[in-house]
Design a protein around this motif. Sequence first.
Motif, PDB file in Angstrom:
ATOM      1  N   GLU A 151       0.832  -1.188   0.000  1.00  0.00           N
ATOM      2  CA  GLU A 151       0.000   0.000   0.000  1.00  0.00           C
ATOM      3  C   GLU A 151       0.873   1.247   0.000  1.00  0.00           C
ATOM      4  O   GLU A 151       1.772   1.359   0.819  1.00  0.00           O
ATOM      5  CB  GLU A 151      -0.853  -0.030   1.279  1.00  0.00           C
ATOM      6  N   PHE A 152       0.581   2.184  -0.907  1.00  0.00           N
ATOM      7  CA  PHE A 152       1.374   3.413  -0.944  1.00  0.00           C
ATOM      8  C   PHE A 152       0.556   4.649  -0.593  1.00  0.00           C
ATOM      9  O   PHE A 152       0.963   5.770  -0.863  1.00  0.00           O
ATOM     10  CB  PHE A 152       2.015   3.581  -2.335  1.00  0.00           C
ATOM     11  N   LEU A 153      -0.634   4.449   0.006  1.00  0.00           N
ATOM     12  CA  LEU A 153      -1.491   5.593   0.357  1.00  0.00           C
ATOM     13  C   LEU A 153      -0.812   6.487   1.382  1.00  0.00           C
ATOM     14  O   LEU A 153      -0.223   5.996   2.337  1.00  0.00           O
ATOM     15  CB  LEU A 153      -2.805   5.114   1.007  1.00  0.00           C
ATOM     16  N   ARG A 154      -0.970   7.809   1.178  1.00  0.00           N
ATOM     17  CA  ARG A 154      -0.499   8.741   2.203  1.00  0.00           C
ATOM     18  C   ARG A 154      -1.671   9.098   3.086  1.00  0.00           C
ATOM     19  O   ARG A 154      -2.781   9.295   2.589  1.00  0.00           O
ATOM     20  CB  ARG A 154      -0.004  10.049   1.558  1.00  0.00           C
ATOM     21  N   GLU A 155      -1.443   9.209   4.372  1.00  0.00           N
ATOM     22  CA  GLU A 155      -2.504   9.662   5.255  1.00  0.00           C
ATOM     23  C   GLU A 155      -2.879  11.084   4.872  1.00  0.00           C
ATOM     24  O   GLU A 155      -2.030  11.895   4.517  1.00  0.00           O
ATOM     25  CB  GLU A 155      -2.050   9.628   6.709  1.00  0.00           C
ATOM     26  N   ILE A 217      14.256  12.999   2.840  1.00  0.00           N
ATOM     27  CA  ILE A 217      13.921  14.042   3.829  1.00  0.00           C
ATOM     28  C   ILE A 217      15.136  14.316   4.718  1.00  0.00           C
ATOM     29  O   ILE A 217      15.473  15.461   4.999  1.00  0.00           O
ATOM     30  CB  ILE A 217      12.702  13.621   4.684  1.00  0.00           C
ATOM     31  N   PHE A 251       9.219  15.823  -1.801  1.00  0.00           N
ATOM     32  CA  PHE A 251       9.942  15.393  -0.585  1.00  0.00           C
ATOM     33  C   PHE A 251      11.269  16.119  -0.405  1.00  0.00           C
ATOM     34  O   PHE A 251      12.265  15.546   0.020  1.00  0.00           O
ATOM     35  CB  PHE A 251      10.126  13.866  -0.568  1.00  0.00           C
ATOM     36  N   LEU A 252      11.244  17.391  -0.784  1.00  0.00           N
ATOM     37  CA  LEU A 252      12.433  18.218  -0.553  1.00  0.00           C
ATOM     38  C   LEU A 252      12.091  19.371   0.388  1.00  0.00           C
ATOM     39  O   LEU A 252      12.726  20.409   0.347  1.00  0.00           O
ATOM     40  CB  LEU A 252      12.975  18.752  -1.883  1.00  0.00           C
ATOM     41  N   ASN A 253      11.070  19.179   1.226  1.00  0.00           N
ATOM     42  CA  ASN A 253      10.722  20.216   2.201  1.00  0.00           C
ATOM     43  C   ASN A 253      11.407  19.909   3.523  1.00  0.00           C
ATOM     44  O   ASN A 253      11.110  18.895   4.148  1.00  0.00           O
ATOM     45  CB  ASN A 253       9.211  20.262   2.439  1.00  0.00           C
ATOM     46  N   TYR A 258      11.077  13.580   9.953  1.00  0.00           N
ATOM     47  CA  TYR A 258       9.881  12.853   9.492  1.00  0.00           C
ATOM     48  C   TYR A 258       9.267  12.071  10.649  1.00  0.00           C
ATOM     49  O   TYR A 258       9.924  11.777  11.643  1.00  0.00           O
ATOM     50  CB  TYR A 258      10.229  11.908   8.325  1.00  0.00           C
ATOM     51  N   GLY A 259       7.978  11.760  10.498  1.00  0.00           N
ATOM     52  CA  GLY A 259       7.298  10.964  11.521  1.00  0.00           C
ATOM     53  C   GLY A 259       6.170  10.172  10.898  1.00  0.00           C
ATOM     54  O   GLY A 259       6.193   9.893   9.702  1.00  0.00           O
ATOM     55  N   CYS A 262       4.404   5.244   9.416  1.00  0.00           N
ATOM     56  CA  CYS A 262       5.125   4.426   8.433  1.00  0.00           C
ATOM     57  C   CYS A 262       6.638   4.621   8.415  1.00  0.00           C
ATOM     58  O   CYS A 262       7.385   3.664   8.602  1.00  0.00           O
ATOM     59  CB  CYS A 262       4.569   4.683   7.043  1.00  0.00           C
ATOM     60  N   PHE A 263       7.092   5.852   8.157  1.00  0.00           N
ATOM     61  CA  PHE A 263       8.532   6.037   7.942  1.00  0.00           C
ATOM     62  C   PHE A 263       9.389   5.554   9.121  1.00  0.00           C
ATOM     63  O   PHE A 263      10.350   4.796   8.917  1.00  0.00           O
ATOM     64  CB  PHE A 263       8.858   7.491   7.595  1.00  0.00           C
ATOM     65  N   PHE A 321       1.431  14.470  12.879  1.00  0.00           N
ATOM     66  CA  PHE A 321       2.767  14.232  12.303  1.00  0.00           C
ATOM     67  C   PHE A 321       2.955  14.944  10.964  1.00  0.00           C
ATOM     68  O   PHE A 321       4.088  15.109  10.494  1.00  0.00           O
ATOM     69  CB  PHE A 321       3.069  12.732  12.193  1.00  0.00           C
ATOM     70  N   LYS A 322       1.836  15.370  10.382  1.00  0.00           N
ATOM     71  CA  LYS A 322       1.891  16.214   9.175  1.00  0.00           C
ATOM     72  C   LYS A 322       0.514  16.847   9.035  1.00  0.00           C
ATOM     73  O   LYS A 322      -0.433  16.458   9.739  1.00  0.00           O
ATOM     74  CB  LYS A 322       2.251  15.389   7.940  1.00  0.00           C
ATOM     75  N   ARG A 412       8.311  24.537   9.822  1.00  0.00           N
ATOM     76  CA  ARG A 412       7.777  23.979   8.575  1.00  0.00           C
ATOM     77  C   ARG A 412       7.905  24.960   7.411  1.00  0.00           C
ATOM     78  O   ARG A 412       7.381  24.704   6.330  1.00  0.00           O
ATOM     79  CB  ARG A 412       6.301  23.604   8.759  1.00  0.00           C
TER      80      ARG A 412
HETATM   81  C1  UDX Z   1       4.090   7.536   3.798  1.00  0.00           C
HETATM   82  C2  UDX Z   1       4.330   7.299   2.309  1.00  0.00           C
HETATM   83  O1  UDX Z   1       4.429   8.563   1.639  1.00  0.00           O
HETATM   84  C3  UDX Z   1       3.203   6.449   1.712  1.00  0.00           C
HETATM   85  O2  UDX Z   1       3.498   6.147   0.367  1.00  0.00           O
HETATM   86  C4  UDX Z   1       3.099   5.144   2.525  1.00  0.00           C
HETATM   87  O3  UDX Z   1       2.017   4.374   2.083  1.00  0.00           O
HETATM   88  C5  UDX Z   1       2.909   5.454   3.992  1.00  0.00           C
HETATM   89  O4  UDX Z   1       3.977   6.286   4.458  1.00  0.00           O
HETATM   90  P1  UDX Z   1       2.517   9.083   5.276  1.00  0.00           P
HETATM   91  O5  UDX Z   1       3.086   8.400   6.464  1.00  0.00           O
HETATM   92  O6  UDX Z   1       1.057   9.303   5.187  1.00  0.00           O
HETATM   93  O7  UDX Z   1       2.909   8.299   3.933  1.00  0.00           O
HETATM   94  O8  UDX Z   1       3.217  10.514   5.200  1.00  0.00           O
HETATM   95  P2  UDX Z   1       4.101  11.352   4.177  1.00  0.00           P
HETATM   96  O9  UDX Z   1       3.253  12.348   3.515  1.00  0.00           O
HETATM   97  O10 UDX Z   1       4.918  10.501   3.314  1.00  0.00           O
HETATM   98  O11 UDX Z   1       5.041  12.119   5.242  1.00  0.00           O
HETATM   99  C6  UDX Z   1       5.825  11.395   6.186  1.00  0.00           C
HETATM  100  C7  UDX Z   1       6.604  12.332   7.061  1.00  0.00           C
HETATM  101  O12 UDX Z   1       7.613  13.016   6.325  1.00  0.00           O
HETATM  102  C8  UDX Z   1       5.767  13.437   7.715  1.00  0.00           C
HETATM  103  O13 UDX Z   1       6.200  13.634   9.050  1.00  0.00           O
HETATM  104  C9  UDX Z   1       6.052  14.652   6.858  1.00  0.00           C
HETATM  105  O14 UDX Z   1       5.862  15.873   7.519  1.00  0.00           O
HETATM  106  C10 UDX Z   1       7.520  14.417   6.522  1.00  0.00           C
HETATM  107  N1  UDX Z   1       7.951  15.108   5.286  1.00  0.00           N
HETATM  108  C11 UDX Z   1       7.426  14.753   4.073  1.00  0.00           C
HETATM  109  C12 UDX Z   1       8.922  16.108   5.363  1.00  0.00           C
HETATM  110  O15 UDX Z   1       9.418  16.440   6.451  1.00  0.00           O
HETATM  111  N2  UDX Z   1       9.333  16.705   4.199  1.00  0.00           N
HETATM  112  C13 UDX Z   1       8.833  16.370   2.980  1.00  0.00           C
HETATM  113  O16 UDX Z   1       9.273  16.962   1.978  1.00  0.00           O
HETATM  114  C14 UDX Z   1       7.846  15.366   2.914  1.00  0.00           C
END
Ligand code: UDX
Length: 433
Positions: A151-155, A217, A251-253, A258-259, A262-263, A321-322, A412
């Motif tokens: 699954e690659f869905l983002r929350e 990240i 993903f260059l922010n 990160y939190g 998943c990650f 977390f985001k 942020r």
């Molecule tokens: C992630 C994957 O993107 C998704 O494909 C997988 O299915 C589940 O894990 P998610 O956990 O919903 O999704 O969050 P995501 O939007 O990827 O962000 C993860 C974390 O990275 C957040 O804490 C976010 O704030 C941080 N982030 C993301 C950054 O700090 N900078 C960025 O540029 C992008």
Amino acid sequence: MKLAIIGTGYVGLPTGVGFAELGTNVVCVDKIPAKIDCLNRGELTLFEDGLDELFRKNVASGKIRFTLDMQSAVSGADVVMLAVGTPPHPVTKEADLQYIYAAAKELAQYLDRYTVVATKSTVPVGTGDEIEKIIHEVNPSADFDVVSIPEFLREGFAIHDFFNPDRIVIGANSERAKEVMRKLYAPFVDKCSFLWVKRRSSETIKYASNAFLAMKIHYINEMADFCEKSGADIREVAKGMGLDTRIGNKFLNPGPGYGGSCFPKDTNAMAQMGRKYGSILSLIETTIAKNDERKAKMGQRVIDTIKSNPEGKIAVLGLAFKGGTDDCRESPAIDIVKEMIKHSHNICVYDPKAMQNAKAILGDNVKYAASMYDACENADVMVILTEWEDFKYIDLSSIKQKMHSAKIVDLRNIIDGQKAVELGFEYQCVGKA
Ligand code: UDX
């Protein structure tokens, strides 16, 4: 087609509702009676943008239903999807597979026709083989195949991502299973690429993708630290890098680290797998350690702003977390607040959606505000920890009048820094001196 989904969390529920919307008959099973009661009353158990409307529509039409009864869900199903949690083991940090194995054991008894058991939960390489073994042991006459469908869905974007995937990866070792999965995913055929791979490759793709994004990240965060020291501006640097299509602009922010659910979990599990197979994944190991360090460092950065007035009030905007979610699991914002609690008794927090989840973690150690403006009343510093759109458009002039001292720490990079400085704020962001 009948699809049974085991687990009604952030993956199972949006996936179930999505398939129901596409015309599949969906039954979702969960172990928690309160959850199933709630869903059967037509109420959602989690916040996900756009889910509510589709959920109501498909419950009303009977395309999706919810039950505690595994047998009624599994018998007659063409596909049973496993979408239960694989949380990190508290000590080893490996993915804890007890829930997925328990689900496999239970569902095995009710397989009464050829069924594809599809693993959506993120699981270590080789888990499909184990699930296969468990089902054989419980029900030697069962006719089934186990496939991996990561699954690659983002929350926060789960519904959008469900209908608009970049790719669908299916790890199947049998032609028969592929045929069933082709039918289930037929509505996506013209929408994205399909990648048919070995089950073990598919299991690895999920971890390798998440770990890569986490590293990206970490990289931009480290570059942001460098920019703060060298006089460059990370926003300009990231833009310049992102225009190279080989790098890409996503993903260059930079931020507080990160939190999420998943990650942190997946990078740890991937690092553990590397150790298990004697193939150390040093980039991932470093990413994990540096991301943890970063959160403590960011907490300290905020505390430094009230050094001259340690009793000063800290207004925290953002706990999820985001942006776009109520989820506080492994939220950098929560870890940073915890770090600040070690030094300050005067912290007031606000988040548009995550207050309840945050309260369960932070308890009485902080005060809770009813709005971002209330949080800033008499504050000495305002800290932005989650990238909610609301915060981007905060009325800085009115905040300035409410605050005791005009300081902003924007972890942020969402506030208009130029405007803040013009209004007389002492403004700090990430990646620019
Ligand atoms: C992630 C994957 O993107 C998704 O494909 C997988 O299915 C589940 O894990 P998610 O956990 O919903 O999704 O969050 P995501 O939007 O990827 O962000 C993860 C974390 O990275 C957040 O804490 C976010 O704030 C941080 N982030 C993301 C950054 O700090 N900078 C960025 O540029 C992008």
